[in-house]
Design an enzyme around this catalytic site. Structure first.
Site, short mmCIF file in Angstrom:
data_model
loop_
_atom_site.label_atom_id
_atom_site.label_comp_id
_atom_site.label_asym_id
_atom_site.label_seq_id
_atom_site.Cartn_x
_atom_site.Cartn_y
_atom_site.Cartn_z
N GLN A 12 0.93 -1.13 -0.56
CA GLN A 12 0.07 -0.31 -0.06
C GLN A 12 0.91 1.29 -0.14
O GLN A 12 2.18 1.33 0.88
CB GLN A 12 -0.97 0.06 1.57
CG GLN A 12 -2.13 0.60 0.96
CD GLN A 12 -2.97 0.04 1.37
OE1 GLN A 12 -3.46 -0.52 2.56
NE2 GLN A 12 -4.46 1.31 2.91
N SER A 93 5.05 -5.58 3.29
CA SER A 93 3.86 -5.66 3.99
C SER A 93 2.24 -6.69 2.95
O SER A 93 2.58 -7.73 2.53
CB SER A 93 2.86 -4.44 4.11
OG SER A 93 2.01 -4.19 4.65
N LEU A 94 1.50 -5.73 2.16
CA LEU A 94 0.78 -7.02 1.29
C LEU A 94 1.21 -6.69 0.41
O LEU A 94 1.12 -7.95 -0.66
CB LEU A 94 0.05 -5.95 1.03
CG LEU A 94 -1.09 -5.53 0.23
CD1 LEU A 94 -2.44 -6.79 0.56
CD2 LEU A 94 -1.98 -4.51 -0.24
N ARG A 118 -9.04 -8.20 5.24
CA ARG A 118 -7.93 -7.70 5.70
C ARG A 118 -7.69 -6.45 5.56
O ARG A 118 -7.66 -5.47 7.28
CB ARG A 118 -6.08 -7.77 5.11
CG ARG A 118 -5.82 -7.96 5.69
CD ARG A 118 -4.10 -7.94 4.62
NE ARG A 118 -2.88 -7.54 5.83
CZ ARG A 118 -1.78 -6.94 4.82
NH1 ARG A 118 -2.11 -5.91 4.19
NH2 ARG A 118 -0.79 -6.49 5.66
N HIS A 202 1.00 -2.45 11.06
CA HIS A 202 1.76 -3.19 11.77
C HIS A 202 2.81 -2.73 13.30
O HIS A 202 3.19 -2.50 13.76
CB HIS A 202 3.14 -3.41 11.21
CG HIS A 202 2.99 -3.84 9.25
ND1 HIS A 202 2.89 -4.68 9.42
CD2 HIS A 202 3.25 -3.23 8.63
CE1 HIS A 202 2.41 -4.79 7.82
NE2 HIS A 202 2.73 -3.72 7.09
N GLN A 251 1.73 -10.28 10.48
CA GLN A 251 2.39 -9.35 9.98
C GLN A 251 1.71 -8.68 10.13
O GLN A 251 1.95 -6.94 10.38
CB GLN A 251 2.37 -10.13 8.49
CG GLN A 251 3.00 -8.82 7.55
CD GLN A 251 2.08 -9.00 6.14
OE1 GLN A 251 1.32 -8.73 6.26
NE2 GLN A 251 3.19 -9.38 5.17
#
Length: 313
Positions: A12, A93-94, A118, A202, A251
Site C-alpha cells: 500500500q 507488507s501487503l 484484511r 504493523h 504480519q
C-alpha cells in the site's frame, strides 16, 4: 547465462490513478487480471484504478485488492513474455500476498477476497483519525525505537517499517506519533513526515484485526510455495500452510523488516531485484540497502523490456 535475480512486490502506498495503463494497452492479461479481481469482489477495480478519484482508490479496502491485482498483472505479463523464474520472492507488507499468489501458494480469487477483508478489519480496528503513521529520515533504528518509547506516554507508537538505513516508519495513536515526530526533529532527524494513510499498520493497535484475520485464514486453502518467499515477520522462508497462515496474521502487528530482507537476498548471491507492480519505491531502496544489488521496477512496456534485457544479458 542469465543473471541471478529475485522478484519483490510493493504494498500500500504505491497506488496511483491510471497505474499500469500503458502496460494494459499492450497486454490484455493486465485488464483480464483486474476483471478476475473485480468479479471476486463484485466491484469494478479497473475503473477505480484508472479513473479514480484518488480518494476512492486510497480507501484501504480498495487499495489492497487493487495493489494485489496490479502485482499479479505485472507478474503474469513477465511470465507470458518469457520472463524467467526468480530464485526468491518477497513482498512489502501487503505485497507478501502478491508473492504468495505468484508462487502458487494462494489462489488469486481467494487472495483478492482475503486482502479486501484484511483492509476492512484493519480500518475497523482503528477508526479513521485515531491512528497515524510517519516516516522518520536520518536517525538510526535504535534511536527511533528509543524515541518511540519516550513518546508513547501510555499510548502506542512503534517503529514498524525498516525500509532502508536511516528511513524508518513509525505507527500508532495519532497523538503519540505527533509527539514522536517532534522528538525526532529535536534529536536531529532530517525529516519527520506524516504519511497519508487511514490505518496505523504493523503496530500493536492491529492485534484485534490480526485475531479476526487469523480466524478468516483458517478457511483459506494455502499450499507450500513453488518459489521460496522471504516473510516480513521472520525474514525467513516457510513451507507449512499453517505457518504461512500464522505469519500473515502476525504480519498485521509486526514490523516489516525490509532492510534484513534485501540483505538476506544479497547473501544468496542475488545480483538484481525486480519490483513487479506500480511505482518504483522498492527498486529505489535496493542500492541504499546494499550497493551490490541493483533494483529494476517493471510497470510499463519500456521498463519491462529493460528488465528482460538486464536479466538475460
Amino acid at each position: 547465462m542469465a543473471m541471478k535475480f529475485n522478484v519483490v512486490f510493493p504494498g500500500q502506498g504505491s497506488q496511483s490513478v491510471a497505474m499500469l495503463a500503458d502496460l494494459a494497452d499492450l497486454f490484455p492479461v493486465v485488464s483480464g487480471t483486474f476483471q478476475e479481481a473485480s468479479d471476486a469482489l463484485n466491484l469494478d477495480l479497473w475503473k477505480i484504478t484508472q479513473t479514480g478519484p484518488i480518494e476512492e482508490l486510497n480507501l484501504t479496502h480498495n487499495t489492497q485488492p487493487a495493489m494485489l491485482a496490479a502485482g499479479i498483472a505485472v507478474w503474469r505479463v513477465w511470465r507470458e513474455q518469457g520472463g524467467l523464474q526468480p530464485a526468491l520472492m518477497a513482498g512489502h507488507s501487503l505485497g507478501e500476498y502478491s508473492a504468495l499468489v505468484a508462487a502458487d501458494s494462494l489462489g488469486f480469487s481467494d487472495a483478492v477476497k482475503l486482502v479486501a477483508e484484511r483492509g476492512r478489519l484493519m480500518q475497523e480496528a482503528v477508526p479513521e483519525g485515531v491512528g497515524a503513521m510517519a516516516a522518520i529520515l536520518g536517525l538510526d533504528d535504535d534511536k527511533v525505537r528509543e524515541l518511540c518509547t519516550e513518546a508513547a506516554e501510555s499510548e502506542v507508537v512503534e517503529a514498524v517499517n525498516f525500509n532502508s538505513p536511516g528511513q524508518v516508519v513509525v505507527a500508532g495513536n495519532r497523538r503519540a506519533v505527533e509527539r514522536m515526530m517532534a522528538l525526532a526533529k529535536t534529536a536531529g532527524a532530517k525529516r519527520a513526515l506524516p504519511l497519508p494513510v487511514s490505518v496505523p499498520s504493523h503496530c500493536a493497535l492491529m492485534k484485534p484485526a490480526a485475531e479476526k484475520l487469523a480466524a478468516y485464514l483458517v478457511e483459506i486453502d494455502i499450499k507450500a510455495p513453488s518459489i521460496p518467499i522471504i516473510h516480513n515477520v521472520t525474514v525467513d522462508k516457510a513451507s507449512s500452510p499453517d505457518e504461512i497462515r500464522s505469519l500473515l496474521a502476525q504480519q498485521l502487528y509486526s514490523p516489516v523488516r525490509w532492510v534484513e530482507t534485501i540483505k538476506t537476498m544479497a547473501e544468496n548471491d542475488t545480483q538484481c531485484i525486480i519490483e513487479a507492480g506500480p511505482g518504483k519505491v522498492l527498486a529505489g531502496l535496493c542500492k541504499r540497502i546494499d550497493r551490490a544489488v541493483s533494483g529494476l521496477a517493471v510497470f510499463d512496456p519500456a521498463s519491462l523490456e529493460k528488465a528482460m534485457e538486464t536479466i538475460n544479458a
